[in-house]
Scaffold this active site. Structure first.
Site, PDB file in Angstrom:
ATOM      1  CD  GLU A  32      -2.465   1.865   0.444  1.00 34.75           C
ATOM      2  OE1 GLU A  32      -3.254   1.115  -0.155  1.00 34.75           O
ATOM      3  OE2 GLU A  32      -2.320   3.085   0.165  1.00 34.75           O
ATOM      4  CD  GLN A  33      -0.604   5.445  -3.668  1.00 35.15           C
ATOM      5  OE1 GLN A  33       0.231   5.502  -4.565  1.00 35.15           O
ATOM      6  NE2 GLN A  33      -1.786   6.004  -3.763  1.00 35.15           N
ATOM      7  NE  ARG A 106     -11.902   3.524   1.090  1.00 36.63           N
ATOM      8  CZ  ARG A 106     -10.589   3.627   1.185  1.00 36.63           C
ATOM      9  NH1 ARG A 106     -10.041   4.318   2.156  1.00 36.63           N
ATOM     10  NH2 ARG A 106      -9.810   3.009   0.316  1.00 36.63           N
ATOM     11  CE1 TYR A 209     -23.482   5.404   4.477  1.00 36.36           C
ATOM     12  CE2 TYR A 209     -24.602   6.291   2.561  1.00 36.36           C
ATOM     13  CZ  TYR A 209     -23.477   5.749   3.140  1.00 36.36           C
ATOM     14  OH  TYR A 209     -22.338   5.565   2.400  1.00 36.36           O
ATOM     15  CG  ASP A 287     -13.038   1.810  -7.614  1.00 37.03           C
ATOM     16  OD1 ASP A 287     -14.053   1.116  -7.770  1.00 37.03           O
ATOM     17  OD2 ASP A 287     -12.999   2.802  -6.864  1.00 37.03           O
TER      18      ASP A 287
HETATM   19  P1  FAD Z   1      -9.602   1.985  -3.665  1.00 35.24           P
HETATM   20  O1  FAD Z   1     -10.532   2.052  -2.536  1.00 35.24           O
HETATM   21  O2  FAD Z   1      -9.383   3.213  -4.498  1.00 35.24           O
HETATM   22  O3  FAD Z   1      -8.177   1.519  -3.076  1.00 35.24           O
HETATM   23  C1  FAD Z   1      -7.000   1.550  -3.833  1.00 35.24           C
HETATM   24  C2  FAD Z   1      -5.814   1.502  -2.884  1.00 35.24           C
HETATM   25  O4  FAD Z   1      -4.624   1.349  -3.670  1.00 35.24           O
HETATM   26  C3  FAD Z   1      -5.643   2.784  -2.083  1.00 35.24           C
HETATM   27  O5  FAD Z   1      -5.427   2.458  -0.741  1.00 35.24           O
HETATM   28  C4  FAD Z   1      -4.431   3.443  -2.721  1.00 35.24           C
HETATM   29  O6  FAD Z   1      -3.692   4.227  -1.809  1.00 35.24           O
HETATM   30  C5  FAD Z   1      -3.637   2.227  -3.194  1.00 35.24           C
HETATM   31  N1  FAD Z   1      -2.731   2.493  -4.301  1.00 35.24           N
HETATM   32  C6  FAD Z   1      -2.975   3.224  -5.419  1.00 35.24           C
HETATM   33  N2  FAD Z   1      -1.907   3.229  -6.243  1.00 35.24           N
HETATM   34  C7  FAD Z   1      -0.953   2.488  -5.623  1.00 35.24           C
HETATM   35  C8  FAD Z   1       0.380   2.112  -5.991  1.00 35.24           C
HETATM   36  N3  FAD Z   1       0.938   2.518  -7.133  1.00 35.24           N
HETATM   37  N4  FAD Z   1       1.098   1.332  -5.139  1.00 35.24           N
HETATM   38  C9  FAD Z   1       0.537   0.899  -3.960  1.00 35.24           C
HETATM   39  N5  FAD Z   1      -0.722   1.234  -3.561  1.00 35.24           N
HETATM   40  C10 FAD Z   1      -1.458   2.002  -4.396  1.00 35.24           C
HETATM   41  N6  FAD Z   1     -16.132   5.275  -1.497  1.00 35.24           N
HETATM   42  C11 FAD Z   1     -17.269   5.697  -0.904  1.00 35.24           C
HETATM   43  O7  FAD Z   1     -18.330   5.237  -1.314  1.00 35.24           O
HETATM   44  N7  FAD Z   1     -17.234   6.571   0.157  1.00 35.24           N
HETATM   45  C12 FAD Z   1     -16.064   7.072   0.640  1.00 35.24           C
HETATM   46  O8  FAD Z   1     -16.068   7.860   1.569  1.00 35.24           O
HETATM   47  C13 FAD Z   1     -14.863   6.663   0.026  1.00 35.24           C
HETATM   48  N8  FAD Z   1     -13.677   7.138   0.482  1.00 35.24           N
HETATM   49  C14 FAD Z   1     -12.531   6.733  -0.116  1.00 35.24           C
HETATM   50  C15 FAD Z   1     -11.317   7.229   0.390  1.00 35.24           C
HETATM   51  C16 FAD Z   1     -10.112   6.834  -0.188  1.00 35.24           C
HETATM   52  C17 FAD Z   1      -8.832   7.384   0.363  1.00 35.24           C
HETATM   53  C18 FAD Z   1     -10.112   5.916  -1.280  1.00 35.24           C
HETATM   54  C19 FAD Z   1      -8.789   5.467  -1.894  1.00 35.24           C
HETATM   55  C20 FAD Z   1     -11.328   5.418  -1.784  1.00 35.24           C
HETATM   56  C21 FAD Z   1     -12.541   5.818  -1.197  1.00 35.24           C
HETATM   57  N9  FAD Z   1     -13.783   5.331  -1.651  1.00 35.24           N
HETATM   58  C22 FAD Z   1     -14.936   5.747  -1.054  1.00 35.24           C
HETATM   59  C23 FAD Z   1     -13.882   4.426  -2.808  1.00 35.24           C
HETATM   60  C24 FAD Z   1     -14.213   3.040  -2.475  1.00 35.24           C
HETATM   61  O9  FAD Z   1     -13.432   2.605  -1.382  1.00 35.24           O
HETATM   62  C25 FAD Z   1     -13.910   2.244  -3.720  1.00 35.24           C
HETATM   63  O10 FAD Z   1     -14.634   2.745  -4.811  1.00 35.24           O
HETATM   64  C26 FAD Z   1     -14.291   0.793  -3.592  1.00 35.24           C
HETATM   65  O11 FAD Z   1     -14.154   0.334  -2.281  1.00 35.24           O
HETATM   66  C27 FAD Z   1     -13.393  -0.084  -4.500  1.00 35.24           C
HETATM   67  O12 FAD Z   1     -12.132  -0.085  -3.897  1.00 35.24           O
HETATM   68  P2  FAD Z   1     -10.771  -0.539  -4.487  1.00 35.24           P
HETATM   69  O13 FAD Z   1     -10.100  -1.341  -3.416  1.00 35.24           O
HETATM   70  O14 FAD Z   1     -10.913  -1.125  -5.836  1.00 35.24           O
HETATM   71  O15 FAD Z   1      -9.969   0.834  -4.698  1.00 35.24           O
END
Ligand code: FAD
Length: 386
Positions: A32-33, A106, A209, A287
């Protein structure tokens, strides 16, 4: 020999993947970055298709302790707060789909997921190179890591996606959200129930909510803007801008918006579905491969489903590229359909008053309110159906 996996990204998708892969006997590391996991963010909705997976992973009891189970889902009108439809959630949804509908912060969810996992923080991946067998990760600072499988769970601007599929910018949707958390006692006078509420009006909408066992009200106010140059989860918004945008709305919305002292401003980006998202032993999840507007409340849920299906495919087939092809085949059409539902709501929620809005409200009142695809969304067997 034990399979070694590297998960890039310690968000909800990456962490649930790590839990699921571990339970499938894979040796997993998460990179995790950020310098710490999960403090940013506000409310997340977990529909039964997500809580069913979390239950199977043994995580639901801990999540329930920090969650709120909403009694119902309400659509309301913007100017007078009139209820357009009510869908029972607590009890009813679990009875129908075998799993509850929950609201969580979250940060609370990520803390639970990260508890027992080897997450390396401050580890930014800068390149991924798929090899004949396995793949190599390059981390900022020059360290290299080999793995039999690399999962890019690194969000909408995924570096892993760029490394394996090439660069392509996400598209600004014209929607900007102000979001924040309000201590429950500050809005106690409004008598808000533990519901999931969406208030729709011309060119904007407001969702609220409770999360964190009822201690905080999560608020998201969406408006339309013509341009945006950057995307961040942590940019500050101006409270005066939100108040002005909702100045002629129902007094309850105005009171909620007044209580939002330090909203974060979050521009909403989107991408079209892509035909493939794996290459050799590298794949994407959440995502990174199918970002969606939050208007179906399914971004986290689809990432959680991805994690469970990926782990099941790897349990069934030790040939990583073959297992990834099966994972993609099971996930592609379903996630593309949820992306389309979410995008459709962007127009639907913001209709100006007039015949189209009246037809929408009549259709909402006549249906279950949430979406006509509810049985498919909440009830499908994700391990066999696309
Ligand atoms: P994400 O939740 O975007 O997580 C991606 C992770 O990868 C992050 O922790 C990021 O720091 C890490 N990352 C990115 N690039 C690199 C790299 N090069 N090397 C290492 N690590 C890396 N959704 C809501 O509905 N409500 C919210 O309040 C909300 N808040 C959010 C806050 C943050 C900081 C983030 C990152 C996302 C948030 N989301 C929120 C989005 C929601 O969590 C996501 O849409 C959903 O959970 C899908 O998540 P994901 O794990 O695919 O991606």
């Amino acid at each position: 020999m034990t399979m070694k996996a590297a998960v890039v990204g310690g968000g909800i998708g990456g962490l649930v993947t790590a839990v699921a892969l571990r339970q499938a006997g894979v040796d997993v590391r998460v990179f995790e970055q950020a310098s710490a996991v999960g403090t940013a963010g506000a409310g997340i909705q977990l529909a039964p298709n997500a809580t069913r997976v979390l239950d199977a992973l043994g995580l639901l009891p801990a999540i329930r302790r920090v969650a709120v189970e909403p009694t119902e889902f309400d659509f309301r009108r913007w100017d007078d707060g009139r209820v357009l439809s009510t869908t029972p959630l607590a009890g009813a949804i679990a009875d129908t789909y075998g799993a509850p509908y929950l609201h969580v912060h979250r940060g609370d969810l990520i803390a639970i997921l990260a508890e027992a996992l080897p997450v390396e923080v401050g580890a930014r991946c800068v390149d991924v190179v798929p090899g004949d067998r396995g793949a190599e990760l390059l981390l900022a600072g020059g360290r290299r890591e080999q793995a039999d499988l690399v999962v890019g769970a690194d969000g909408i601007h995924s570096l892993v996606r760029r490394s394996v599929l090439g660069a392509e910018d996400a598209r600004f949707t014209g929607h900007v959200a102000f979001r924040g958390l309000i201590p429950a006692e500050r809005v106690a006078g409004l008598g808000l129930a533990h519901t999931a509420t969406v208030r729709m009006g011309p060119g904007r909408h407001c969702v609220h909510y409770f999360v964190s066992a009822g201690r905080l009200l999560n608020v998201v106010c969406v408006i339309e803007e013509t341009s945006w140059t950057r995307e961040s989860w942590t940019d500050r918004g101006d409270p005066a801008e939100v108040r002005a945008a909702f100045a002629d709305w129902d007094p309850v919305v105005r009171a909620i918006v007044d209580a939002l002292d330090a909203p974060l401003k979050w521009a909403l980006f989107d991408r079209e579905p892509i035909p493939r998202w794996s290459k050799g032993a590298v794949t994407l999840l959440g995502d990174a491969c199918h970002p969606m507007l939050p208007y179906g409340a399914q971004g986290a849920a689809q990432a959680i489903e991805d994690a469970a299906v990926l782990a099941a495919c790897l349990r069934d087939d030790a040939d990583v590229p073959a297992a990834l092809a099966r994972y993609e085949a099971l996930r592609h059409d379903r996630t593309a359909r949820v992306q389309a539902i979410s995008r459709g709501n962007a127009t639907r929620f913001h209709l100006p008053d007039g015949p189209a809005q009246q037809a929408r409200d009549a259709a909402i009142a006549a249906s279950n309110g949430l979406t006509p695809d509810l049985d498919w969304l909440y009830g499908s067997d994700i391990f066999t159906a696309a």
